[in-house]
Write a protein that holds these residues in place. Structure first.
Motif, short mmCIF file in Angstrom:
data_model
loop_
_atom_site.label_atom_id
_atom_site.label_comp_id
_atom_site.label_asym_id
_atom_site.label_seq_id
_atom_site.Cartn_x
_atom_site.Cartn_y
_atom_site.Cartn_z
N ASN A 69 36.30 6.21 2.28
CA ASN A 69 36.55 7.01 0.88
C ASN A 69 37.34 6.07 -0.13
O ASN A 69 38.60 5.49 0.40
CB ASN A 69 37.57 8.23 1.05
N VAL A 70 36.67 5.66 -1.18
CA VAL A 70 36.99 4.73 -2.16
C VAL A 70 37.14 5.25 -3.43
O VAL A 70 36.48 6.24 -3.76
CB VAL A 70 36.36 3.27 -2.02
N ALA A 71 37.85 4.70 -4.35
CA ALA A 71 37.79 5.22 -5.80
C ALA A 71 36.66 4.12 -6.23
O ALA A 71 36.60 3.03 -6.24
CB ALA A 71 39.17 4.85 -6.48
N CYS A 72 35.90 4.83 -7.30
CA CYS A 72 34.80 4.24 -7.98
C CYS A 72 35.54 3.31 -9.08
O CYS A 72 36.33 3.60 -9.82
CB CYS A 72 34.03 5.26 -8.75
N ASP A 73 35.04 1.89 -9.16
CA ASP A 73 35.38 1.06 -10.18
C ASP A 73 34.97 1.35 -11.71
O ASP A 73 35.76 0.91 -12.52
CB ASP A 73 35.08 -0.27 -9.79
N ARG A 74 34.24 2.30 -11.75
CA ARG A 74 33.73 2.60 -13.14
C ARG A 74 34.46 3.85 -13.70
O ARG A 74 35.01 3.66 -14.68
CB ARG A 74 31.99 2.63 -13.16
N CYS A 75 34.37 4.88 -12.76
CA CYS A 75 34.83 6.05 -13.37
C CYS A 75 36.19 6.60 -12.88
O CYS A 75 36.98 7.33 -13.34
CB CYS A 75 33.76 7.33 -13.15
N GLY A 76 36.44 5.85 -11.67
CA GLY A 76 37.91 6.42 -11.09
C GLY A 76 37.90 7.30 -10.19
O GLY A 76 38.92 7.81 -9.34
N ASP A 77 36.67 8.16 -9.81
CA ASP A 77 36.80 9.34 -8.99
C ASP A 77 36.39 8.71 -7.48
O ASP A 77 35.82 7.78 -7.53
CB ASP A 77 35.38 10.05 -9.37
N ALA A 78 36.93 9.40 -6.90
CA ALA A 78 36.70 9.08 -5.23
C ALA A 78 35.41 9.62 -4.72
O ALA A 78 35.01 10.52 -5.16
CB ALA A 78 37.77 9.64 -4.61
N PHE A 79 34.96 8.53 -4.00
CA PHE A 79 33.51 8.81 -3.24
C PHE A 79 33.28 8.33 -1.80
O PHE A 79 34.41 7.58 -1.62
CB PHE A 79 32.45 8.79 -4.12
N GLU A 80 32.56 8.74 -1.06
CA GLU A 80 32.20 8.40 0.28
C GLU A 80 31.50 7.05 0.17
O GLU A 80 30.25 7.34 -0.23
CB GLU A 80 31.88 9.55 1.14
N LEU A 81 31.74 6.05 0.56
CA LEU A 81 31.14 4.82 0.79
C LEU A 81 30.46 4.51 2.07
O LEU A 81 31.17 4.60 3.05
CB LEU A 81 31.80 3.56 0.24
N LYS A 82 29.32 4.37 2.54
CA LYS A 82 28.69 3.96 4.04
C LYS A 82 28.90 2.69 4.03
O LYS A 82 28.72 1.61 3.08
CB LYS A 82 27.07 4.15 3.60
N LEU A 83 29.29 2.57 5.30
CA LEU A 83 29.97 1.03 5.78
C LEU A 83 28.76 0.58 6.88
O LEU A 83 28.39 1.27 7.63
CB LEU A 83 31.28 0.77 6.32
N TRP A 84 28.31 -0.77 6.79
CA TRP A 84 27.50 -1.10 7.55
C TRP A 84 27.42 -2.66 7.33
O TRP A 84 27.23 -3.25 6.41
CB TRP A 84 26.02 -0.74 7.52
N ASP A 85 27.70 -3.45 8.78
CA ASP A 85 27.91 -4.68 8.71
C ASP A 85 27.43 -5.31 10.11
O ASP A 85 28.08 -4.61 10.99
CB ASP A 85 28.87 -5.54 8.02
N GLU A 86 27.23 -6.77 10.16
CA GLU A 86 27.25 -7.49 11.32
C GLU A 86 27.88 -8.65 11.27
O GLU A 86 27.93 -9.23 10.36
CB GLU A 86 25.99 -7.53 11.79
N PHE A 87 28.95 -9.00 12.29
CA PHE A 87 29.70 -10.52 12.53
C PHE A 87 29.45 -11.04 13.61
O PHE A 87 29.54 -10.08 14.74
CB PHE A 87 30.95 -10.12 11.85
N ASP A 88 29.17 -12.19 13.55
CA ASP A 88 29.12 -13.02 14.95
C ASP A 88 30.38 -13.95 15.00
O ASP A 88 30.84 -14.52 13.95
CB ASP A 88 27.94 -13.86 15.17
N LEU A 89 31.04 -14.13 15.94
CA LEU A 89 32.26 -14.96 16.34
C LEU A 89 31.91 -15.91 17.59
O LEU A 89 31.50 -15.15 18.80
CB LEU A 89 33.37 -14.11 16.13
#
Length: 181
Positions: A69-89
């Motif tokens: 849950n993050v705040a929108c950079d444009r309007c300031g309202d909170a919304f649910e953002l999908k996370l997906w990423d891959e990392f190698d180490l």
């Protein structure tokens, strides 16, 4: 300290090959381990780790999936953002002397001394979660194609932008009288 031990991998007892781990990340991860999270309100994520033990080094592959849950950079309202990423180490074992941070050319290679018996991955999980959050957080468009941001705020922003343009034009308006002199 039990929570921190969940993120420690004792690699000496592992057979060579791939071992899989799964971690459920929520706000407790950040609070109990002392990490900061100023950019979001709540998180529900799953981090899957493929730990490939080889002779003298390890290949770690992190898969991050979840929502935040993050705040929108444009309007300031909170919304649910999908996370997906891959990392190698890549974790390389050295002979008790860890090279200085400036000596390796790759950011995805970490050196640990052979005398270590446990790898703590909590900091890497923290960093990779933060890296999976996009720089610009804006509401996604709705199914009907309309903007997902608060329409009242967008209307106000458009009005303020128009007023700013009018003010810039009014600054030079009085100079036209001096043009002929």
């Amino acid at each position: 300290m039990k929570y921190k031990r969940e993120f420690e991998i004792a690699y000496l007892g592992l057979k060579e090959g791939v071992s899989q781990y799964e971690y459920e990340i929520d706000n407790n991860f950040f609070s109990q381990l002392g990490f900061e999270h100023p950019d979001f309100e709540a998180i529900e994520a799953v981090v899957k780790l493929n730990f490939d033990k080889r002779s003298g080094f390890f290949l770690l592959h992190f898969d991050i999936d979840g929502k935040i849950n993050v705040a929108c950079d444009r309007c300031g309202d909170a919304f649910e953002l999908k996370l997906w990423d891959e990392f190698d180490l890549v974790v390389k074992l050295t002979n008790d002397v860890v090279p200085e941070s400036g000596t390796n050319d790759e950011d995805d290679v970490v050196f640990i001394p052979r005398s270590e018996t446990v790898i703590d991955i909590s900091e890497w999980v923290y960093e990779f979660i933060l890296l999976s959050i996009p720089m610009q957080k804006v509401h996604p468009t709705k199914d009907d194609g309309s903007d997902g941001c608060n329409p009242e705020v967008l209307k106000m922003l458009k009005q303020m932008s128009q007023e700013q343009k009018e003010q810039k034009n009014n600054i030079w308006k009085g100079l036209d009288t001096f043009k002929g002199n």
